[in-house]
Design a protein around this motif. Sequence first.
Motif, short mmCIF file in Angstrom:
data_model
loop_
_atom_site.label_atom_id
_atom_site.label_comp_id
_atom_site.label_asym_id
_atom_site.label_seq_id
_atom_site.Cartn_x
_atom_site.Cartn_y
_atom_site.Cartn_z
N ALA A 1 0.72 -1.31 0.13
CA ALA A 1 -0.09 -0.08 -0.07
C ALA A 1 0.88 1.15 0.08
O ALA A 1 0.48 2.32 -0.85
CB ALA A 1 -0.70 0.00 1.22
N ALA A 2 2.00 1.24 0.63
CA ALA A 2 2.89 2.45 0.77
C ALA A 2 3.51 2.64 -0.55
O ALA A 2 3.98 3.71 -0.71
CB ALA A 2 3.91 2.40 1.90
N LEU A 3 3.91 1.37 -1.15
CA LEU A 3 4.66 1.38 -2.57
C LEU A 3 3.77 2.30 -3.51
O LEU A 3 4.27 2.65 -4.40
CB LEU A 3 4.88 0.17 -2.82
CG LEU A 3 6.24 -0.47 -2.12
CD1 LEU A 3 6.48 -2.16 -2.48
CD2 LEU A 3 7.41 0.26 -2.07
N LYS A 4 2.66 2.41 -3.21
CA LYS A 4 1.59 3.16 -4.32
C LYS A 4 1.60 4.49 -4.15
O LYS A 4 1.25 5.15 -5.08
CB LYS A 4 0.15 2.63 -3.98
CG LYS A 4 0.13 0.94 -4.52
CD LYS A 4 -1.55 0.49 -4.24
CE LYS A 4 -1.56 -0.91 -4.67
NZ LYS A 4 -2.91 -1.46 -4.28
N ARG A 5 2.28 4.78 -3.18
CA ARG A 5 2.44 6.43 -2.85
C ARG A 5 3.47 6.86 -4.02
O ARG A 5 4.07 6.04 -4.68
CB ARG A 5 2.83 6.77 -1.37
CG ARG A 5 1.94 6.13 -0.41
CD ARG A 5 2.47 6.74 0.97
NE ARG A 5 3.67 5.95 1.29
CZ ARG A 5 4.42 6.13 2.17
NH1 ARG A 5 4.11 6.92 3.23
NH2 ARG A 5 5.49 5.27 2.67
N SER A 6 3.64 8.36 -3.91
CA SER A 6 4.65 8.62 -4.88
C SER A 6 5.97 8.31 -4.35
O SER A 6 6.07 7.98 -3.00
CB SER A 6 4.55 10.26 -4.81
OG SER A 6 5.09 10.87 -3.76
N GLN A 7 7.09 8.52 -5.15
CA GLN A 7 8.43 8.12 -4.90
C GLN A 7 8.91 8.97 -3.76
O GLN A 7 9.36 8.57 -2.68
CB GLN A 7 9.53 8.08 -5.74
CG GLN A 7 10.66 7.46 -5.33
CD GLN A 7 11.66 7.12 -6.55
OE1 GLN A 7 12.54 8.12 -6.96
NE2 GLN A 7 11.44 5.99 -7.09
N ASP A 8 8.52 10.16 -3.57
CA ASP A 8 8.97 11.07 -2.71
C ASP A 8 8.36 10.90 -1.26
O ASP A 8 9.09 10.96 -0.39
CB ASP A 8 8.35 12.73 -3.06
CG ASP A 8 9.19 13.13 -4.18
OD1 ASP A 8 10.46 12.48 -4.51
OD2 ASP A 8 9.03 14.20 -4.73
N GLU A 9 7.01 10.66 -1.49
CA GLU A 9 6.37 10.20 0.00
C GLU A 9 7.07 8.80 0.44
O GLU A 9 7.43 8.67 1.62
CB GLU A 9 4.95 9.96 -0.38
CG GLU A 9 4.24 11.18 -0.55
CD GLU A 9 2.60 10.78 -0.88
OE1 GLU A 9 1.91 10.95 0.02
OE2 GLU A 9 2.22 10.41 -1.87
N ASN A 10 7.29 7.83 -0.22
CA ASN A 10 7.79 6.78 0.07
C ASN A 10 9.31 6.66 0.62
O ASN A 10 9.62 6.21 1.50
CB ASN A 10 7.71 5.72 -0.95
CG ASN A 10 7.71 4.18 -0.33
OD1 ASN A 10 6.89 3.75 0.49
ND2 ASN A 10 8.61 3.22 -0.81
N CYS A 11 10.05 7.84 -0.09
CA CYS A 11 11.48 8.09 0.42
C CYS A 11 11.22 8.75 1.77
O CYS A 11 12.32 8.28 2.46
CB CYS A 11 12.08 9.11 -0.72
SG CYS A 11 12.55 8.08 -2.24
N ALA A 12 10.52 9.44 2.12
CA ALA A 12 10.57 10.25 3.26
C ALA A 12 10.06 9.29 4.47
O ALA A 12 10.45 9.41 5.69
CB ALA A 12 9.49 11.37 3.11
N SER A 13 9.25 8.18 4.14
CA SER A 13 8.83 7.37 5.45
C SER A 13 8.45 5.74 4.85
O SER A 13 7.18 5.53 4.80
CB SER A 13 7.58 7.94 6.17
OG SER A 13 6.57 8.27 4.90
N PRO A 14 9.36 5.17 4.62
CA PRO A 14 9.07 3.71 4.03
C PRO A 14 8.30 3.01 5.06
O PRO A 14 8.76 3.24 6.48
CB PRO A 14 10.51 3.14 3.62
CG PRO A 14 11.38 4.16 3.38
CD PRO A 14 10.60 5.17 4.51
N VAL A 15 7.45 2.00 4.90
CA VAL A 15 6.63 1.22 5.56
C VAL A 15 6.93 -0.06 5.60
O VAL A 15 7.05 -0.62 4.69
CB VAL A 15 5.12 1.62 5.47
CG1 VAL A 15 4.50 0.55 6.52
CG2 VAL A 15 4.79 2.76 5.58
N GLY A 16 7.54 -0.55 6.69
CA GLY A 16 8.00 -1.85 6.81
C GLY A 16 7.22 -2.71 7.95
O GLY A 16 6.29 -2.60 8.36
#
Length: 550
Positions: free
Chosen positions: A187-202
């Motif tokens: 679900a987090a990977l579907k965000r923009s790359q900028d958003e995912n770069c700021a706070s990856p979800v694991g």
Amino acid sequence: MHTSSSSRRRGAVILAGLGTAALLLSGCTPSSPSSTGDKPVKDGTLTYASGDAEPTCLDPHVGGNYPQALISSQFLEPLVSRDKAGAIIPWLARSWTQSADGLSWDFTLRDDVKFTDGTPFDAAAVQANVAHIQDPATASSTGYLALRKVTSTEAVGSHEVRLTLSVPDSALLESLSQPWVAMESPAALKRSQDENCASPVGTGPFTVASWVKQDSVTLKRNDAYTAGPADSAHTGAAYLKSIIWKFIPESASRYAALQSGEVDVIDNAQPDTIVQAGKSDSIQHLDAPRPGASNRIELNSGKAPFNDELVREAFIRSANVDDAVNSLFFGTTHRSYSALSSVESLGDSRPDLFDYDPKAADALLDEAGWTARDAAGYRVRDGVRLSVEFPVSTNQSIPAEQSLFEQIQATAKKTGFDVKLAPMDLSSWYTALAKNQYDAVSAPYTKVGPDVLRILYHSDGITPAPSGYFANLAQVHLPQLDALLTEAAETSSADQRAALYRKAQDTLLEGFYILPLYDQQNHYLLGSSVHGLRALPTVSTPSFYDAWVS
């Protein structure tokens, strides 16, 4: 078929290094529940100060460098891990089997794990992560190369996933243990790359709470966390409530912060700092060399002057590395004569090839036609000076290493090489490499296992990954070496694999494509209040899951 054991081995693992990495203590033995009877203190905050370059993206799928691995290991987890003996052990995957032809692997996943955004960890999640790493838009380098042979994925069941390969890959499990292929929320990977770069979800023991760039990242405990890799010392949530991950580039400032108690752990400890810390009874030292390649200078054989083997050997014979390592590193590391790290059991050490011999270097350059010298004493041929463009990343080469390069520059000058050291930031350094504007370069590369040789020296590695980075910086293009590395990567026989990698190393070293220096340095200094910290036996990143502060 090879089947893993899913049994979970427990026990205190306090300050364990990678493979043969030594634990060097400065004045006191670290306390731990097993050694003192003390119980771990819960809910503390630990402050960590990193001297590595601050990542531009916290998602290790993007690019894939060591600073990303350091911090992402706290909140992202891979499918498997390694124990101290080098054996692959379960993490997010409980067990795995390989098909008889080696072209597919089935992984049975844990069914009790969720990402911290509530998304289930299942077969579909693994498929999404493989797709993300392999998507050119992600601009992955390290992860992309690790999964290059994976051609498709299939959800065999809700918690069973199959990876299909183009050819057998004896290094697949080693590759899957690395942080650059760790699992992230689909679900987090579907965000923009900028958003995912700021706070990856694991799925890890901590989450990214905030990131103040050029200052720090705040990590908060994942209270729903159940268990780490199979060699963890406990189950359940982490002891620490939070981690403040600061970026302090200057070595003296980091050490001063540790001494004052402003921070609890620092990385990238410099040789003089390590010696100074050894005189303190309140600082612990964890030495955890990285796996994969040694620190080495790559000679660009794709263009003049190092497309001539005689010139490559002459440069290597001109470099007085032994004296430089001894004088600059104060015994904190040892000279390497191998393409591989000392923690790699299949490393081939060839000290016979790397003697400092300026007379031999002179003769080799004469034979190569560089017989004349200009007014400054440099060799010339057909009116062209024997110059070596050497870009240096000030973010990756510690001050002692930069001084080592200067000493090599000085000894090589006596033979007639004009070595032009060009210190630059990481972005400019990557640009210089991409434009082939280098003759020599020191480029650290961390990968679990000897398959790093294929990544670095197979001719396929001259072709850039989607990130634009290409790993074969020596630009070695030898069909016989390609054949050895390909066969080693595909064989299921451990003995045959070892023999092939040793032949490959001999071919590489005897061709004078690289100048080994020493292991990739990875020194952590800890305050006496820190307990339970260890370096993961994969790529030697710190693990704070079992850690606590008193």
